[in-house]
Motif scaffolding. Structure first.
Motif, PDB file in Angstrom:
ATOM      1  N   ASN A   1      -0.004  -7.493  -6.086  1.00 55.02           N
ATOM      2  CA  ASN A   1       0.630  -6.381  -6.789  1.00 55.02           C
ATOM      3  C   ASN A   1       1.782  -5.824  -5.971  1.00 55.02           C
ATOM      4  OD1 ASN A   1      -1.466  -5.947  -9.059  1.00 55.02           O
ATOM      5  ND2 ASN A   1      -2.717  -5.911  -7.201  1.00 55.02           N
TER       6      ASN A   1
ATOM      7  N   SER B   1       0.508  -6.874 -10.895  1.00 59.04           N
ATOM      8  CA  SER B   1       1.007  -5.698 -11.605  1.00 59.04           C
ATOM      9  C   SER B   1       1.949  -4.874 -10.732  1.00 59.04           C
ATOM     10  CB  SER B   1      -0.172  -4.844 -12.084  1.00 59.04           C
ATOM     11  OG  SER B   1      -0.934  -5.547 -13.058  1.00 59.04           O
TER      12      SER B   1
ATOM     13  N   CYS C   1       0.512  -5.951 -15.638  1.00 58.36           N
ATOM     14  CA  CYS C   1       0.911  -4.695 -16.275  1.00 58.36           C
ATOM     15  C   CYS C   1       1.893  -3.916 -15.404  1.00 58.36           C
ATOM     16  CB  CYS C   1      -0.317  -3.837 -16.555  1.00 58.36           C
ATOM     17  SG  CYS C   1      -1.445  -4.548 -17.789  1.00 58.36           S
TER      18      CYS C   1
END
Length: 365
Positions: free
Chosen positions: A126, A101, A77
């Motif tokens: 991430n 993400s 995301c």
């Protein structure tokens, strides 16, 4: 829920979505300029959010994008320009896993510029860029408990992580109440420590959930590769009158209580073999017994013990007789690691460090 867009929605809880269901699944969706007191875009109990985008969402209290009451898995995301009191992007009232993400330009007025965990958390692979906690406790991540953080990138951020304890490992979960079909994740943990160790890679650590563990899976367990074992809360391994671990290659063990172990020979709870390097931190050894040596621990290799507690451990053979009886003892710990070997080991490490410094100097000049 798939391929949806939520824009300019507002509520007290979950600006776009509020769910108290057992599980909610969100895929390939966009959340833009939503707001709430908690969970500017989403509030959920347990959920999975993948391949979704969050922009300009805000929460007056916690979780600028997402507020989780129990557990959330976030994968692939993007979170840009979120704002909240705590947890600029995500506030986990319990635990969560965030991976693969992107977090950019998110702000928390208090702590956790991007992520706030009240219990343990997992954060892997991430990218964090220009996130800010105004009180500067975790510009990227704030964790009240144990944080597993691996392969993350932090750009233009100081004080990126604030946590009770941060591990540079991925967590492999163990729960004695788990189903036999587990895979080591939080939702589907391994049912036994043996299965977790067998399926654990070098960059992973076994994370045992709170509870008391006993039975065949925790008796006379041979650990034949180096392993990290950490406790989530109060973890007790009951040996049920057998030795618990035979450590062949080494281990890093933290926060485990070993009790009620017994052996007719050496090491009531742990036998550290000659090739093993073992570190124990914040462990407890209670009511363990060995007939000859090391009521709790018998060590032939290298052993480091820090902040541990030993109570009512015994070496029980008080009048053994025989030629070797003078070497038997150690109600809590018996060590046979030769002093000469320890001094040689220290000397070897110092020489190795010196050679590395010389090589680095040659490369720089």
């Amino acid at each position: 829920m798939d391929n949806c867009r939520f824009e300019s929605n507002s509520a007290k809880r979950g600006g776009a979505i509020f769910s108290d269901a057992d599980h909610i699944f969100i895929n390939n969706s966009d959340f833009f300029q939503n707001n709430a007191d908690n969970g500017g875009a989403v509030e959920l109990n347990d959920g999975t959010i993948i391949n979704s985008n969050f922009n300009l969402n805000d929460a007056g209290i916690s979780g600028g994008a997402v507020y989780s009451n129990y557990y959330v898995l976030i994968d692939g995301c993007t979170f840009e320009d979120q704002f909240a009191g705590d947890g600029g992007v995500l506030y986990c009232l319990n635990s969560g896993l965030v991976q693969n993400s992107l977090f950019e330009h998110n702000i928390a007025f208090n702590n956790g510029g991007s992520i706030f965990f009240t219990s343990f958390g997992e954060v892997y692979s991430n990218n964090f860029t220009d996130n800010k906690a105004m009180f500067e406790l975790g510009n990227s991540i704030y964790c009240n408990n144990k944080l597993f953080a691996k392969n993350n990138f932090y750009d233009n951020e100081t004080n990126a992580i604030f946590s009770n304890r941060t591990y540079d490992f991925k967590a492999v979960h163990v729960d004695g109440n788990a189903a036999a079909s587990g895979d080591g994740s939080f939702r589907h943990p391994w049912e036994s420590l043996l299965l977790a160790i067998e399926n654990c890679n070098a960059d992973e650590a076994v994370f045992m959930h709170s509870g008391t563990y006993s039975g065949p899976a925790y008796s006379s367990l041979n650990i034949e590769k180096y392993v990290n074992i950490f406790a989530d809360g109060e973890v007790v391994i009951d040996g049920n009158h057998t030795t618990i671990f035979y450590i062949h290659k080494g281990a890093n063990i933290e926060g485990i209580t070993f009790k009620n172990a017994y052996t007719e020979v050496y090491g009531g709870a742990l036998w550290v073999m000659s090739d093993a390097e073992t570190v124990l931190n914040n462990c407890k050894f209670i009511d363990n017994q060995a007939r000859f040596n090391g009521g709790a621990i018998f060590c032939e290799g290298y052993l480091e013990v820090n902040d541990c507690f030993f109570s009512n451990n015994r070496q029980s053979m008080q009048d053994p007789g025989g030629a070797d009886s003078s070497t038997w003892g150690g109600g809590a710990i018996t060590g046979t690691y030769p002093l000469s070997m320890l001094l040689l080991r220290i000397l070897y490490l110092k020489i190795t460090m010196l050679l590395k410094m010389v090589e680095q100097y040659r490369q720089e000049h």
